[in-house]
Scaffold this active site. Structure first.
Site, PDB file in Angstrom:
ATOM      1  N   GLY A  47       0.783  -1.244   0.000  1.00  0.00           N
ATOM      2  CA  GLY A  47       0.000   0.000   0.000  1.00  0.00           C
ATOM      3  C   GLY A  47       0.809   1.285   0.000  1.00  0.00           C
ATOM      4  O   GLY A  47       0.377   2.290  -0.554  1.00  0.00           O
ATOM      5  N   GLU A 102       3.797   4.235   5.892  1.00  0.00           N
ATOM      6  CA  GLU A 102       2.572   3.423   5.778  1.00  0.00           C
ATOM      7  C   GLU A 102       1.537   4.168   4.936  1.00  0.00           C
ATOM      8  O   GLU A 102       1.531   5.399   4.905  1.00  0.00           O
ATOM      9  CB  GLU A 102       1.976   3.216   7.181  1.00  0.00           C
ATOM     10  N   ASP A 103       0.658   3.417   4.305  1.00  0.00           N
ATOM     11  CA  ASP A 103      -0.424   4.062   3.570  1.00  0.00           C
ATOM     12  C   ASP A 103      -1.465   4.629   4.527  1.00  0.00           C
ATOM     13  O   ASP A 103      -1.881   5.767   4.413  1.00  0.00           O
ATOM     14  CB  ASP A 103      -1.077   3.077   2.574  1.00  0.00           C
ATOM     15  N   ASP A 106      -4.831   2.689  10.867  1.00  0.00           N
ATOM     16  CA  ASP A 106      -6.242   2.398  11.126  1.00  0.00           C
ATOM     17  C   ASP A 106      -6.389   1.949  12.585  1.00  0.00           C
ATOM     18  O   ASP A 106      -6.403   2.764  13.494  1.00  0.00           O
ATOM     19  CB  ASP A 106      -6.683   1.336  10.113  1.00  0.00           C
ATOM     20  N   LYS A 134      -6.998   7.125  10.414  1.00  0.00           N
ATOM     21  CA  LYS A 134      -8.402   7.020  10.843  1.00  0.00           C
ATOM     22  C   LYS A 134      -8.390   6.913  12.369  1.00  0.00           C
ATOM     23  O   LYS A 134      -8.464   5.812  12.914  1.00  0.00           O
ATOM     24  CB  LYS A 134      -9.026   5.724  10.306  1.00  0.00           C
ATOM     25  N   PHE A 155     -13.965   3.063   4.154  1.00  0.00           N
ATOM     26  CA  PHE A 155     -12.970   2.214   3.501  1.00  0.00           C
ATOM     27  C   PHE A 155     -12.533   2.912   2.217  1.00  0.00           C
ATOM     28  O   PHE A 155     -13.351   3.206   1.348  1.00  0.00           O
ATOM     29  CB  PHE A 155     -13.528   0.821   3.201  1.00  0.00           C
ATOM     30  N   VAL A 156     -11.235   3.186   2.134  1.00  0.00           N
ATOM     31  CA  VAL A 156     -10.738   3.954   0.992  1.00  0.00           C
ATOM     32  C   VAL A 156      -9.778   3.142   0.131  1.00  0.00           C
ATOM     33  O   VAL A 156      -9.128   2.209   0.608  1.00  0.00           O
ATOM     34  CB  VAL A 156     -10.047   5.258   1.449  1.00  0.00           C
ATOM     35  N   ASP A 162      -5.615  -0.682  -1.906  1.00  0.00           N
ATOM     36  CA  ASP A 162      -6.370  -1.587  -2.777  1.00  0.00           C
ATOM     37  C   ASP A 162      -7.639  -2.112  -2.122  1.00  0.00           C
ATOM     38  O   ASP A 162      -7.834  -2.003  -0.913  1.00  0.00           O
ATOM     39  CB  ASP A 162      -5.508  -2.806  -3.125  1.00  0.00           C
ATOM     40  N   ARG A 168      -5.224   0.283  -6.838  1.00  0.00           N
ATOM     41  CA  ARG A 168      -3.997   0.923  -6.338  1.00  0.00           C
ATOM     42  C   ARG A 168      -3.560   2.064  -7.253  1.00  0.00           C
ATOM     43  O   ARG A 168      -2.882   2.987  -6.837  1.00  0.00           O
ATOM     44  CB  ARG A 168      -2.850  -0.092  -6.252  1.00  0.00           C
TER      45      ARG A 168
HETATM   46  P1  5GP Z   1      -4.173  -1.318  10.995  1.00  0.00           P
HETATM   47  O1  5GP Z   1      -3.280  -2.435  11.423  1.00  0.00           O
HETATM   48  O2  5GP Z   1      -3.736   0.046  11.457  1.00  0.00           O
HETATM   49  O3  5GP Z   1      -5.605  -1.606  11.333  1.00  0.00           O
HETATM   50  O4  5GP Z   1      -4.234  -1.324   9.443  1.00  0.00           O
HETATM   51  C1  5GP Z   1      -3.209  -1.022   8.640  1.00  0.00           C
HETATM   52  C2  5GP Z   1      -3.425  -1.626   7.282  1.00  0.00           C
HETATM   53  O5  5GP Z   1      -4.802  -1.963   7.028  1.00  0.00           O
HETATM   54  C3  5GP Z   1      -3.087  -0.623   6.229  1.00  0.00           C
HETATM   55  O6  5GP Z   1      -1.715  -0.660   5.923  1.00  0.00           O
HETATM   56  C4  5GP Z   1      -3.948  -1.069   5.073  1.00  0.00           C
HETATM   57  O7  5GP Z   1      -3.293  -2.077   4.360  1.00  0.00           O
HETATM   58  C5  5GP Z   1      -5.179  -1.665   5.728  1.00  0.00           C
HETATM   59  N1  5GP Z   1      -6.298  -0.688   5.762  1.00  0.00           N
HETATM   60  C6  5GP Z   1      -6.810  -0.076   6.837  1.00  0.00           C
HETATM   61  N2  5GP Z   1      -7.813   0.756   6.492  1.00  0.00           N
HETATM   62  C7  5GP Z   1      -7.916   0.657   5.146  1.00  0.00           C
HETATM   63  C8  5GP Z   1      -8.768   1.290   4.169  1.00  0.00           C
HETATM   64  O8  5GP Z   1      -9.637   2.123   4.429  1.00  0.00           O
HETATM   65  N3  5GP Z   1      -8.552   0.917   2.874  1.00  0.00           N
HETATM   66  C9  5GP Z   1      -7.620   0.008   2.500  1.00  0.00           C
HETATM   67  N4  5GP Z   1      -7.520  -0.272   1.211  1.00  0.00           N
HETATM   68  N5  5GP Z   1      -6.799  -0.602   3.389  1.00  0.00           N
HETATM   69  C10 5GP Z   1      -6.956  -0.275   4.697  1.00  0.00           C
END
Ligand code: 5GP
Length: 183
Positions: A47, A102-103, A106, A134, A155-156, A162, A168
């Site tokens: 990402g 990081e992208d 969350d 987020k 969800f983006v 992706d 992507r």
């Molecule tokens: P976390 O571990 O912070 O919950 O999530 C991190 C990963 O979850 C991100 O690097 C991404 O790959 C995925 N992710 C979380 N939210 C989104 C979203 O809204 N869209 C997409 N495509 N991936 C997300």
């Protein structure tokens, strides 16, 4: 307008022009904060690849890059909470000023795990750059040091993010809505 797959719907949340402007601002801040130092950017695949590529070209310092891959959501939109390293770094980060790129931040599960793993390798410093954040979804108390945009709980996709490996390549960050009944 970006083209959606089958019955999926896309709505632009952040336009490419705004993304570019913000990436330049974040890179300028990094350039100021690390004046005279070398920064080592660690991109989290897949990402972050587009964000990292744009960011590194705007940083006016000596830089190096490496990548890690961790288990992702796969085809689902929810995190399993389990993090697995699928691809490790190619070289040691000991003594380096590391910025994990990081992208999206969350729940914080992925980054809190990654930070723990990377901290054990004794970098000189360790910070986080995330294009999107987020905050309302946070489970682990992880804070991005360099954040592009705070976004609502949607969800983006796009600009590297992706859904089932699609989207992507979108230039804008878009909210994805799936057809009724889909995960
Ligand atoms: P976390 O571990 O912070 O919950 O999530 C991190 C990963 O979850 C991100 O690097 C991404 O790959 C995925 N992710 C979380 N939210 C989104 C979203 O809204 N869209 C997409 N495509 N991936 C997300």
């Amino acid at each position: 307008m970006p083209v959606a797959h089958e019955n999926e719907k896309l709505k632009i949340l952040i336009r490419s022009t705004a993304i570019h402007k913000r990436v330049v601002q974040v890179a300028c801040k990094i350039t100021r904060d690390y004046k005279g130092e070398r920064v080592h950017l660690v991109g989290v695949l897949k990402g972050a690849c587009i964000f990292l590529s744009d960011l590194v070209r705007e940083i006016n310092l000596e830089t190096s890059i490496d990548f890690m891959a961790v288990s992702s959501y796969g085809k689902k939109k929810e995190s399993s909470g389990q993090v697995r390293v699928l691809k490790d770094l190619e070289s040691s980060i000991e003594g380096l000023h590391v910025i994990v790129v990081e992208d999206i931040l969350d729940t914080g599960l992925t980054l809190s795990y990654l930070l723990r793993v990377l901290q054990q390798r004794r970098p000189a410093s360790l910070r986080i750059a995330a294009l999107l954040d987020k905050p309302s979804r946070r489970i682990k108390p992880v804070k991005g040091d360099y954040v592009g945009f705070q976004i609502p709980n949607e969800f983006v996709v796009g600009y590297g993010l992706d859904y089932a490996e699609r989207y992507r390549n979108l230039k804008d960050v878009c909210v994805l809505t799936l057809p009724e009944g889909a995960q």
